[in-house]
Scaffold this active site. Sequence first.
Site, short mmCIF file in Angstrom:
data_model
loop_
_atom_site.label_atom_id
_atom_site.label_comp_id
_atom_site.label_asym_id
_atom_site.label_seq_id
_atom_site.Cartn_x
_atom_site.Cartn_y
_atom_site.Cartn_z
N ARG A 1 10.69 37.35 -120.43
CA ARG A 1 10.97 38.77 -120.68
C ARG A 1 11.58 39.46 -119.44
O ARG A 1 11.37 40.66 -119.23
CB ARG A 1 9.73 39.54 -121.12
CG ARG A 1 9.18 39.12 -122.48
CD ARG A 1 8.10 40.09 -122.93
NE ARG A 1 7.37 39.55 -124.07
CZ ARG A 1 6.06 39.73 -124.29
NH1 ARG A 1 5.34 40.43 -123.43
NH2 ARG A 1 5.48 39.22 -125.33
N ARG B 1 11.66 46.05 -120.52
CA ARG B 1 11.24 47.43 -120.32
C ARG B 1 10.79 47.77 -118.91
O ARG B 1 10.61 48.95 -118.61
CB ARG B 1 10.13 47.77 -121.32
CG ARG B 1 10.61 47.81 -122.76
CD ARG B 1 9.45 48.08 -123.70
NE ARG B 1 8.52 46.94 -123.72
CZ ARG B 1 7.31 46.99 -124.26
NH1 ARG B 1 6.87 48.11 -124.80
NH2 ARG B 1 6.53 45.93 -124.25
N ARG C 1 18.54 51.10 -123.68
CA ARG C 1 17.76 51.04 -124.92
C ARG C 1 17.74 52.41 -125.61
O ARG C 1 17.79 52.50 -126.84
CB ARG C 1 16.33 50.58 -124.60
CG ARG C 1 15.35 50.61 -125.76
CD ARG C 1 15.61 49.50 -126.76
NE ARG C 1 14.65 49.54 -127.84
CZ ARG C 1 14.76 50.29 -128.92
NH1 ARG C 1 15.82 51.10 -129.07
NH2 ARG C 1 13.85 50.24 -129.88
N ASP D 1 15.32 38.23 -129.95
CA ASP D 1 13.92 38.30 -130.36
C ASP D 1 13.64 37.14 -131.30
O ASP D 1 14.54 36.69 -132.04
CB ASP D 1 13.63 39.63 -131.06
CG ASP D 1 12.14 39.88 -131.22
OD1 ASP D 1 11.52 40.41 -130.27
OD2 ASP D 1 11.58 39.50 -132.27
N TYR E 1 3.86 36.17 -137.85
CA TYR E 1 4.41 37.51 -138.07
C TYR E 1 4.86 37.69 -139.52
O TYR E 1 4.70 38.76 -140.10
CB TYR E 1 5.58 37.77 -137.13
CG TYR E 1 5.17 37.97 -135.69
CD1 TYR E 1 4.81 39.22 -135.21
CD2 TYR E 1 5.16 36.90 -134.80
CE1 TYR E 1 4.43 39.41 -133.88
CE2 TYR E 1 4.79 37.07 -133.47
CZ TYR E 1 4.42 38.32 -133.03
OH TYR E 1 4.05 38.50 -131.73
#
Length: 353
Positions: A27, A31, A40, A77, A153
């Site tokens: 990652r 963020r 973003r 992703d 998921y």
Amino acid sequence: MKQASDKLLLQALSGKTLPRPPVWLMRQAGRYLPEYRALRAEAGGFLDLCFTPDLAVEVTLQPIRRYGFDASILFSDILVVPHALGQKVWFEEGVGPRLEAIEKPAGLDRLSRDGMHEALAPVYETVRRLSKELPPEVTLIGFAGAPWTVASYMLEGGSSKDFAAGKRWAYGAPDDFQRLIDLLVEATGDYLIAQIDAGVEVVQIFDSWAGIWPEEALRRWCLEPAKALTARIQKERPGIPVILFPRGAGLLYRDFAIECGAAGLGLDTTLPLGWARDELQSRLTVQGNLDPLQLVAGGDQLTQAVERILNHLGQGPFIFNLGHGIVPETPLDHVSRMMEQIHAWNASERRAG
């Protein structure tokens, strides 16, 4: 232009012990970077960011410009695969990924690999651009979620604390559950092969939730799919290294190292370093495993943790990384400090000492 054989990450994955290990972070494009947050905010939805090559390329390059990592992992992703198979996927701010949960077995019949590559074409375009725009010394890593982690998921409709829907299906209707895993093995293999053809030089398979299973189920739903995917890549695209990350697999990490044929194994934060050195690194390249929260805390404990990992694993084939993904609250200067320490470390001096 650097040749592939000159790239530190590829040398490490070929089994070489290097004076200092290559380093990248799971990652690493995300963020914790202010430049990412600014982009973003302009991008619309998260999937729009993943499926807009201009933006995805820029996000992937941001941490390379800032820190000079030895590898760049494609910004995307793991849930683009169920999206491409026809499942509704979206992201909610403050919540995370949401999916229209599959209900057995009719939900399986609505999934299809037909049109998958068309849906994922923007990702392949991002890879093609990155292979041209990255610095020549930087290795480009592609990735996908492992079949079980992606399936979790798809069945839960998002993140889960107990994975009850997936476990109930696997235990109560294993043949139907196997159909889903088999579909994801095929689709994930197709996706990774296409990434390789577009220009990635290494692929990593993330099984972030492997550790929720007992031994027999973990072998069936995690290890066997990892083995199948690795074998397919080795057969169809020989020479492309595969890194597996079966987070939480504990002692079964050894089985992944012995049975799957991967070039590298990503270590989670729980694995004892001495055991990883003796039981895993003697068989393949290991990658990891700094706790992301140690990177957040910084200070002397960070220096000591980095040194301990380097001293245990730096005398063999090794890639420095975290034991899971970097978190948003990570201070930028802590990453800089870690990078300086790794770059200053020298395995030959430690052996001489």
